[in-house]
Design a protein around this motif. Structure first.
Motif, PDB file in Angstrom:
ATOM      1  N   GLU A 122      82.707  15.604  34.716  1.00  0.00           N
ATOM      2  CA  GLU A 122      84.087  15.567  34.227  1.00  0.00           C
ATOM      3  C   GLU A 122      84.756  14.234  34.537  1.00  0.00           C
ATOM      4  N   GLU A 123      84.309  13.570  35.608  1.00  0.00           N
ATOM      5  CA  GLU A 123      84.950  12.330  36.057  1.00  0.00           C
ATOM      6  C   GLU A 123      84.257  11.079  35.518  1.00  0.00           C
ATOM      7  N   ASN A 126      82.357   8.652  32.432  1.00  0.00           N
ATOM      8  CA  ASN A 126      82.351   8.452  30.980  1.00  0.00           C
ATOM      9  C   ASN A 126      81.011   8.910  30.417  1.00  0.00           C
ATOM     10  N   SER A 127      81.002   9.209  29.142  1.00  0.00           N
ATOM     11  CA  SER A 127      79.805   9.811  28.532  1.00  0.00           C
ATOM     12  C   SER A 127      78.597   8.887  28.620  1.00  0.00           C
ATOM     13  N   HIS A 128      78.812   7.565  28.531  1.00  0.00           N
ATOM     14  CA  HIS A 128      77.681   6.637  28.609  1.00  0.00           C
ATOM     15  C   HIS A 128      76.997   6.706  29.974  1.00  0.00           C
ATOM     16  N   HIS A 129      77.801   6.828  31.026  1.00  0.00           N
ATOM     17  CA  HIS A 129      77.242   6.901  32.372  1.00  0.00           C
ATOM     18  C   HIS A 129      76.412   8.181  32.521  1.00  0.00           C
ATOM     19  N   VAL A 130      76.928   9.273  32.009  1.00  0.00           N
ATOM     20  CA  VAL A 130      76.217  10.552  32.082  1.00  0.00           C
ATOM     21  C   VAL A 130      74.914  10.487  31.299  1.00  0.00           C
ATOM     22  N   TYR A 131      74.955   9.940  30.082  1.00  0.00           N
ATOM     23  CA  TYR A 131      73.745   9.838  29.262  1.00  0.00           C
ATOM     24  C   TYR A 131      72.682   8.990  29.956  1.00  0.00           C
ATOM     25  N   MET A 132      73.098   7.849  30.525  1.00  0.00           N
ATOM     26  CA  MET A 132      72.125   6.981  31.204  1.00  0.00           C
ATOM     27  C   MET A 132      71.490   7.692  32.391  1.00  0.00           C
ATOM     28  N   ALA A 133      72.305   8.394  33.173  1.00  0.00           N
ATOM     29  CA  ALA A 133      71.769   9.139  34.320  1.00  0.00           C
ATOM     30  C   ALA A 133      70.751  10.173  33.850  1.00  0.00           C
ATOM     31  N   LEU A 134      71.070  10.833  32.759  1.00  0.00           N
ATOM     32  CA  LEU A 134      70.183  11.868  32.234  1.00  0.00           C
ATOM     33  C   LEU A 134      68.865  11.273  31.724  1.00  0.00           C
ATOM     34  N   ILE A 135      68.948  10.133  31.018  1.00  0.00           N
ATOM     35  CA  ILE A 135      67.730   9.508  30.504  1.00  0.00           C
ATOM     36  C   ILE A 135      66.875   8.978  31.650  1.00  0.00           C
ATOM     37  N   ILE A 136      67.509   8.529  32.732  1.00  0.00           N
ATOM     38  CA  ILE A 136      66.744   8.105  33.918  1.00  0.00           C
ATOM     39  C   ILE A 136      65.945   9.291  34.461  1.00  0.00           C
ATOM     40  N   LEU A 137      66.576  10.453  34.565  1.00  0.00           N
ATOM     41  CA  LEU A 137      65.850  11.652  35.007  1.00  0.00           C
ATOM     42  C   LEU A 137      64.711  11.978  34.051  1.00  0.00           C
ATOM     43  N   LEU A 138      64.963  11.797  32.771  1.00  0.00           N
ATOM     44  CA  LEU A 138      63.942  12.088  31.772  1.00  0.00           C
ATOM     45  C   LEU A 138      62.730  11.177  31.947  1.00  0.00           C
ATOM     46  N   ILE A 139      62.989   9.890  32.207  1.00  0.00           N
ATOM     47  CA  ILE A 139      61.892   8.933  32.440  1.00  0.00           C
ATOM     48  C   ILE A 139      61.120   9.313  33.706  1.00  0.00           C
ATOM     49  N   LEU A 140      61.849   9.643  34.769  1.00  0.00           N
ATOM     50  CA  LEU A 140      61.190  10.005  36.031  1.00  0.00           C
ATOM     51  C   LEU A 140      60.344  11.264  35.885  1.00  0.00           C
ATOM     52  N   THR A 141      60.856  12.249  35.142  1.00  0.00           N
ATOM     53  CA  THR A 141      60.140  13.526  35.023  1.00  0.00           C
ATOM     54  C   THR A 141      58.941  13.450  34.081  1.00  0.00           C
ATOM     55  N   GLU A 142      58.728  12.295  33.452  1.00  0.00           N
ATOM     56  CA  GLU A 142      57.489  12.111  32.684  1.00  0.00           C
ATOM     57  C   GLU A 142      56.281  11.998  33.607  1.00  0.00           C
ATOM     58  N   ASP A 143      56.538  11.710  34.882  1.00  0.00           N
ATOM     59  CA  ASP A 143      55.467  11.475  35.843  1.00  0.00           C
ATOM     60  C   ASP A 143      55.174  12.744  36.641  1.00  0.00           C
ATOM     61  N   ILE A 153      74.180  21.479  31.516  1.00  0.00           N
ATOM     62  CA  ILE A 153      74.014  22.204  30.246  1.00  0.00           C
ATOM     63  C   ILE A 153      75.176  23.166  30.036  1.00  0.00           C
ATOM     64  N   GLN A 154      75.534  23.910  31.079  1.00  0.00           N
ATOM     65  CA  GLN A 154      76.610  24.898  30.951  1.00  0.00           C
ATOM     66  C   GLN A 154      77.955  24.221  30.699  1.00  0.00           C
ATOM     67  N   TYR A 155      78.178  23.081  31.356  1.00  0.00           N
ATOM     68  CA  TYR A 155      79.409  22.316  31.105  1.00  0.00           C
ATOM     69  C   TYR A 155      79.435  21.860  29.653  1.00  0.00           C
ATOM     70  N   ASN A 156      78.297  21.396  29.163  1.00  0.00           N
ATOM     71  CA  ASN A 156      78.208  20.909  27.789  1.00  0.00           C
ATOM     72  C   ASN A 156      78.459  22.025  26.777  1.00  0.00           C
ATOM     73  N   MET A 157      77.981  23.223  27.083  1.00  0.00           N
ATOM     74  CA  MET A 157      78.150  24.353  26.165  1.00  0.00           C
ATOM     75  C   MET A 157      79.615  24.748  26.009  1.00  0.00           C
ATOM     76  N   THR A 158      80.387  24.577  27.082  1.00  0.00           N
ATOM     77  CA  THR A 158      81.787  25.012  27.040  1.00  0.00           C
ATOM     78  C   THR A 158      82.757  23.882  26.725  1.00  0.00           C
ATOM     79  N   ARG A 159      82.341  22.621  26.932  1.00  0.00           N
ATOM     80  CA  ARG A 159      83.280  21.503  26.748  1.00  0.00           C
ATOM     81  C   ARG A 159      82.878  20.569  25.618  1.00  0.00           C
ATOM     82  N   THR A 160      81.861  19.732  25.854  1.00  0.00           N
ATOM     83  CA  THR A 160      81.575  18.642  24.918  1.00  0.00           C
ATOM     84  C   THR A 160      80.755  19.080  23.708  1.00  0.00           C
ATOM     85  N   ARG A 161      79.934  20.123  23.856  1.00  0.00           N
ATOM     86  CA  ARG A 161      79.143  20.672  22.747  1.00  0.00           C
ATOM     87  C   ARG A 161      78.353  19.582  22.027  1.00  0.00           C
TER      88      ARG A 161
END
Length: 609
Positions: free
Chosen positions: A359-360, A362-379, A419-427
C-alpha cells in the motif's frame, strides 16, 4: 578577465541536496537563466563559462592533492551554473538547438572563421574524467556530485520527447569517440560510489562564507548576470540550514545510481550496442581468480561482497531495487554469486518487506520486487535452501505473531497476501499472475511448511472459489434477465469467469505439484487440505480442472479414510501423526507426476478478479 571569473565563481552557499531545495532554487533562478539563454547565441556567455570550467579541470587533481579548497570550490561553482543553465536549455529545445548554444565563436574583424571545437563532446568527456579520476575527499565531494548531476541533466533530453531517442547527439558522443574508452571506468566508479554510500561532508568543510566587511567577494561586480546569480544563490531557504528529514544520507551514491541506471538503459545505436549496458552485463568478482578473459572490451572486476551488502541495505529505494533486478537479470556472474550466498535472507527479507507494504509503495517498486522473486525462484537450489533458513520474530509481519518460521514459508505468506491485496484493490492481472508463477516455481520444493502458511494457501483457494461462485451466479442471473427483456444488453461475464478459472487452475497446480513432489515433507498442508476438503468437491467434475484434481482427490480420499479408521474426536497432534504415517504408506506411483515451473511475465493489463 581572470579577476572577473574569480569574483563571479566565489559565491558561497549550501548546494541543494534534495528536491525541495532544488525546486526553490530553480523557481528563483528561472528569470535569470532564461535571460542568459535568450542572449547566449549573441553573447556566447555559456561557451565562455564552459571554457573557463574546462581550463580549470586540468588542475583539479593537483588541487585536490594540495588541498586547494578555493580553486576546487570556484570550479564547482562554475559547473553548478552550467548545470542550472543546461536544465533550462534542455527543457526548452531540441538537441540540435542545444548544440547551437555550444558552438558560439567570437569572430574578429577580417577573420574568415574556423571550425568550432565541439564543446558539448569536450564537456561530456571532461565530466567523465572528473568522475573517474578525481579522488573522493571532503573537499572534492561537492564537485564530484555536481559532475554526476550535470551528466544526468545532459541525459534528460529523453524526458521531453515522446518517442525513444534513437539518433541522439549526446548518445552518439557517449557511445563512440572520446568518451568510449572510459566506459568501464565510469561504470565501475558509479558502482563504487553506490557501494561506499559516502555521506556529504559537514557544510563548513567546503563552503567559504562571504567576507564580513560589508563588501563581500561579489560586491562591485558590474555584470548583471553575476549580480543576478548572487541574488538567487543567497535567497532564504537555499542557503539556510537543511531540513534533516529531507536530506539524503548519501547524495553522491544516490545520483551515481541514477546515472548508472540511465546509462544502462540508453538505446543501442544503429551499429553499436550500448557499451555501458555491456559493461554492466559482464563485470566480474575481484575474488574470482578463475574468471576467463571476456570478449567484451568493457568488462572489469568489482568486489561482489561489498556490492551484495549494499544492495541488501538499500532496497528501500526503488532505484536500488531496479539495479538489483538488472544485475540478476543481465549479469550471470552476479546472479550465480548471489544464489550461492548462505545468507540469502539478507536480500530476500527486504524484498518481502516491499511486497508486504504494498500500500505504501509505488507500483513499479512492487513489480520489480516481484520479478526479482520470480528470477530467484527459477533456481531449484534457492527453492530448497529458503526452507532451511529459520527466522525468529518477524516484527514487520503484523497479521500474526511469527516467533519462528522458515524463510520459504514467510515468502509464501507474503506472496499470498499480495495476491489477496491485488484481488480487492488493484485487480491487476500482471501482478497476480506473476505472484502465482513464483509460487508455482517453488511448489515442487515446498518443505516443512509452517502451519499458518499451509492455512493461507488453502484460504486463498477458498477465496477464489467464492469469487468463482459469485461470478457464475451473476452470469446466470444476467442471462435470465436478458431473456426476460430483449432491450437490456448482456454484460460480458465470460471474460471474468475465464480469468478467475485461470487463477483457480494455477492454484490447483501449485497444490498438486507440492503433493506430487514433497507430500511427506508437508503434513501441515495435507491437514489444511483435509480440513477444507469440501471446497474441492465442485471442481472434481469440472471439465477445466479434472486432470489437475486427480492427485488432490486421491490424497483427500486416502488420508480421510485413514483418519476415519482412527476414530472420532482426534486431537490435532494425533491427526498430524496419522498424516505423517500415511505419507510413508502411500505408494508414490499412485500420484501422477506433474512438473510445474513458470517464470513467464505476462503483459500488464487490468482484469476482473
Amino acid at each position: 578577465m581572470t579577476h572577473f571569473w574569480n569574483q563571479l565563481l566565489s559565491f558561497s552557499f549550501n548546494t541543494p541536496t534534495n528536491s525541495a531545495e532544488l525546486k526553490l532554487l530553480e523557481e528563483a533562478a528561472v528569470s535569470v537563466c532564461k535571460s542568459l539563454v535568450e542572449n547566449n547565441p549573441r553573447t556566447g556567455n555559456l561557451t565562455a563559462l564552459i571554457k573557463v570550467f574546462l581550463s580549470r579541470t586540468k588542475e583539479l587533481k593537483i588541487s585536490a592533492e594540495c588541498q586547494n579548497h578555493l580553486f576546487i570550490w570556484q570550479t564547482h561553482n562554475a559547473l553548478f551554473i552550467i548545470c542550472c543553465l543546461l536544465k533550462v536549455l534542455i527543457c526548452q529545445m531540441s538537441e540540435e538547438e542545444l548544440q547551437v548554444h555550444f558552438t558560439y565563436e567570437e569572430k574578429t574583424p577580417g577573420s574568415y572563421g574556423s571550425e568550432c571545437e565541439d564543446l558539448m563532446e569536450e564537456l561530456l568527456c571532461c565530466l567523465i574524467q572528473l568522475i573517474v579520476e578525481i579522488p573522493l575527499l571532503d573537499i572534492t565531494y561537492s564537485i564530484s556530485l555536481e559532475a554526476v548531476t550535470t551528466f544526468v541533466v545532459f541525459l534528460s533530453c529523453q524526458l521531453f520527447h515522446k518517442e525513444i531517442l534513437r539518433e541522439s547527439i549526446i548518445h552518439k558522443y557517449l557511445m563512440r569517440g572520446r568518451c568510449l574508452p572510459y566506459t568501464s571506468r565510469l561504470v565501475k566508479t558509479l558502482l563504487y560510489n553506490f557501494i561506499r554510500q559516502e555521506r556529504s561532508p559537514p557544510p563548513g568543510t567546503h563552503v567559504f562564507q562571504p567576507e564580513s566587511d560589508g563588501g563581500g567577494l561579489l560586491y562591485g561586480i558590474a555584470s548583471g548576470v553575476a549580480t543576478g546569480l548572487w541574488t538567487v544563490f543567497t535567497l532564504g531557504g537555499v542557503g539556510s540550514k537543511r531540513a534533516p528529514q529531507q536530506e539524503e544520507s548519501s547524495p553522491l551514491a544516490n545520483q551515481s545510481l541514477l546515472l548508472l541506471l540511465v546509462l544502462a538503459n540508453l538505446t543501442d545505436a544503429p551499429d553499436t550496442p550500448n557499451p555501458y549496458r555491456q559493461a554492466i552485463m559482464s563485470f566480474k568478482n575481484t575474488q574470482d581468480s578463475t574468471a576467463l578473459p571476456s570478449p567484451n572490451p568493457h568488462t572489469f572486476q568489482i568486489n561482489f561482497n561489498s556490492l551484495y551488502t549494499t544492495l541488501c541495505e538499500q532496497q528501500n529505494s526503488d532505484q536500488a531495487t531496479l539495479l538489483l533486478y538488472i544485475l540478476l537479470h543481465q549479469n550471470s556472474n552476479v546472479r550465480t554469486y548471489m544464489l550461492a550466498r548462505t545468507d540469502m535472507e539478507n536480500l530476500v527479507l527486504p524484498i518481502l518487506e516491499i511486497l508486504y507494504h504494498v500500500e505504501e509503495r509505488n507500483s513499479h517498486h512492487v513489480y520489480m520486487a516481484l520479478i526479482i522473486l520470480l528470477i530467484l525462484t527459477e533456481d531449484d537450489g534457492f527453492n530448497r535452501s529458503i526452507h532451511e533458513v529459520i527466522l525468529k520474530n518477524i516484527t514487520w509481519y503484523s497479521e500474526r505473531v511469527l516467533t519462528e518460521i522458515s524463510l520459504g514459508s514467510l515468502l509464501i505468506l507474503v506472496v499470498i497476501r499480495t495476491i489477496q491485496y491485488n484481488m480487492t484493490r488493484t485487480r491487476d492481472k500482471y501482478l497476480h499472475t506473476n505472484c502465482l508463477a513464483a509460487l508455482a516455481n517453488m511448489s515442487a520444493q515446498f518443505r516443512s511448511l509452517h502451519q499458518y502458511a499451509a492455512q493461507r494457501i488453502i484460504s486463498l483457494f477458498s477465496l477464489l472459489s467464492k469469487k468463482h461462485n459469485k461470478v457464475l451466479e451473476q452470469a446466470t442471473q444476467s442471462l435470465r434477465s436478458s431473456l426476460a427483456s430483449d432491450d437490456s444488453p448482456l454484460p460480458d461475464y465470460a471474460q471474468d469467469l475465464n480469468v478467475i478459472e485461470e487463477v483457480i487452475r494455477m492454484m490447483l497446480e501449485i497444490i498438486n505439484s507440492c503433493l506430487t513432489n514433497s507430500l511427506h515433507h508437508n503434513p501441515n498442508l495435507v491437514y489444511a487440505l483435509l480440513y477444507k476438503r469440501d471446497l474441492f468437491e465442485q471442481f472434481r467434475t469440472h471439465p477445466s480442472f479434472q486432470d489437475v484434481m486427480q492427485n488432490i482427490d486421491l490424497v483427500i480420499s486416502f488420508f480421510s479414510s485413514r483418519i476415519e479408521q482412527a476414530g472420532a474426536e482426534l486431537s490435532v497432534e494425533r491427526v498430524l501423526e496419522i498424516i505423517k504415517q500415511g505419507a510413508v504408506a502411500l505408494p508414490k506411483d499412485r500420484l501422477r507426476v506433474s512438473a510445474n515451473k513458470t517464470s513467464q511475465c505476462v503483459p500488464c493489463h487490468k482484469a476482473a478478479l
